[in-house]
Design a protein around this motif. Structure first.
Motif, short mmCIF file in Angstrom:
data_model
loop_
_atom_site.label_atom_id
_atom_site.label_comp_id
_atom_site.label_asym_id
_atom_site.label_seq_id
_atom_site.Cartn_x
_atom_site.Cartn_y
_atom_site.Cartn_z
N THR A 1 0.79 -1.12 0.06
CA THR A 1 0.29 -0.08 0.06
C THR A 1 0.91 1.23 0.12
OG1 THR A 1 -0.14 -0.12 2.30
CG2 THR A 1 -1.96 -1.14 1.23
N TYR A 2 1.99 1.19 0.37
CA TYR A 2 3.16 2.13 0.38
C TYR A 2 3.55 2.40 -0.92
CZ TYR A 2 3.16 2.19 5.45
OH TYR A 2 2.73 2.03 6.83
N PHE A 3 3.69 1.56 -1.87
CA PHE A 3 4.16 1.52 -3.14
C PHE A 3 3.25 1.27 -4.35
CE2 PHE A 3 7.34 0.22 0.02
CZ PHE A 3 8.25 1.19 -0.11
N LYS A 4 2.12 1.95 -4.28
CA LYS A 4 0.92 1.92 -5.27
C LYS A 4 1.39 2.05 -6.74
CE LYS A 4 -3.30 2.51 -2.56
NZ LYS A 4 -2.77 2.97 -1.28
N HIS A 5 2.66 2.95 -6.61
CA HIS A 5 3.16 3.27 -8.10
C HIS A 5 4.21 2.11 -8.75
CE1 HIS A 5 5.62 4.69 -4.78
NE2 HIS A 5 6.83 4.95 -5.47
N LEU A 6 4.51 1.18 -7.71
CA LEU A 6 5.42 0.13 -8.33
C LEU A 6 4.89 -1.17 -8.80
CD1 LEU A 6 8.34 0.07 -5.57
CD2 LEU A 6 8.21 1.45 -7.78
N ARG B 1 17.82 1.85 -4.66
CA ARG B 1 18.18 3.06 -3.53
C ARG B 1 18.10 2.58 -2.30
NH1 ARG B 1 13.89 6.75 -6.36
NH2 ARG B 1 15.16 7.90 -7.95
N VAL B 2 17.14 1.56 -1.87
CA VAL B 2 17.03 0.83 -0.59
C VAL B 2 18.54 0.19 -0.40
CG1 VAL B 2 15.93 -0.94 0.87
CG2 VAL B 2 14.71 0.59 -0.68
N LEU B 3 19.02 -0.58 -1.20
CA LEU B 3 20.19 -1.36 -1.07
C LEU B 3 21.59 -0.43 -1.07
CD1 LEU B 3 20.88 -4.58 -0.84
CD2 LEU B 3 18.33 -4.01 -0.94
N ALA C 1 21.36 2.40 0.40
CA ALA C 1 21.32 2.88 1.72
C ALA C 1 21.92 2.00 2.68
CB ALA C 1 19.83 3.33 2.08
N VAL C 2 21.63 0.78 2.42
CA VAL C 2 21.93 -0.19 3.40
C VAL C 2 23.58 -0.39 3.25
CG1 VAL C 2 22.12 -2.91 3.93
CG2 VAL C 2 19.95 -1.66 3.35
N GLY C 3 24.00 -0.17 2.16
CA GLY C 3 25.46 -0.08 1.72
C GLY C 3 26.12 1.14 2.49
N LEU D 1 12.87 11.20 6.56
CA LEU D 1 11.80 10.86 5.73
C LEU D 1 11.00 9.80 5.96
CD1 LEU D 1 11.53 11.19 2.37
CD2 LEU D 1 12.85 9.06 2.00
N HIS D 2 11.33 8.77 6.39
CA HIS D 2 10.61 7.61 6.94
C HIS D 2 9.58 7.94 8.13
CE1 HIS D 2 13.25 5.27 4.08
NE2 HIS D 2 12.09 4.45 4.05
N ALA D 3 10.19 8.80 8.98
CA ALA D 3 9.45 8.88 10.24
C ALA D 3 8.47 10.23 9.92
CB ALA D 3 10.12 9.22 11.31
#
Ligand code: HEM
Length: 141
Positions: free
Chosen positions: A41-46, A61-63, A65-67, A86-88
């Motif tokens: 539901t957070y990623f309706k555009h994907l 992008r997510v990975l 950031a993990v890097g 951003l997330h909070a």
């Protein structure tokens, strides 16, 4: 705080991921959306095809950031501060989604690395990803 041994396990696994961030990240997201459909539901555009460009881009992008977090295990709060805002504060992602993402991360690693992914590596990554999730969700308070 990770021990020197745990940091070494995290770095060792990252060496196997580095260079494949988009593919690993897209698989992580696909597992997340499939196993825990409420996260989609957070990623309706994907889209949900493994080779969909937007899915690969967000996975990358997510990975990445993990890097960044892997390079800053002792300074996660500073390194991830903009992402935490951003997330909070902007996305307001429910913190309950983070353990679900961590679980999918482990399965994604195990499915790719198979016998190379030792129990010690899993334990170190669980601790590391939990520390990342704490930083990304603590600004709600
Ligand atoms: C955006 C990383 C967990 C939902 C992002 C971005 C990054 C990122 C790097 C892009 C930021 C930008 O464009 O400036 C992470 C990391 C996570 C995590 C490292 C945990 C280890 C989650 C979870 C959810 C989530 C659990 C919800 C299920 C979102 C959403 C966006 C986003 C909705 C915006 C997507 C867009 O605009 O296309 N995240 N994230 N994130 N994240 Fe996360």
């Amino acid at each position: 705080m990770l021990s020197a041994q745990e940091r070494a396990h995290v770095a060792q696994v990252w060496d196997l991921i580095a260079g494949h961030e988009a593919a690993f990240g897209a698989e992580l997201l696909l597992r997340l959306f499939t196993v825990y459909p409420s996260t989609k539901t957070y990623f309706k555009h994907l889209g949900v095809c493994p080779d969909e460009a937007q899915l690969l881009t967000h996975g990358q992008r997510v990975l990445e950031a993990v890097g960044v977090a892997v390079q800053h295990t002792d300074h996660l709060r500073a390194a991830l501060s903009p992402l935490a805002d951003l997330h909070a504060q902007v996305l307001r992602v429910d913190p309950a989604n983070f353990p679900q993402l961590i679980q999918c991360f482990h399965v994604m690693l195990a499915s790719h690395l198979q016998g190379e992914f030792t129990v010690q590596m899993q334990a170190a990554w669980d601790k590391f990803l939990t520390e990342v999730a704490v930083v990304l969700t603590e600004k709600y308070r």
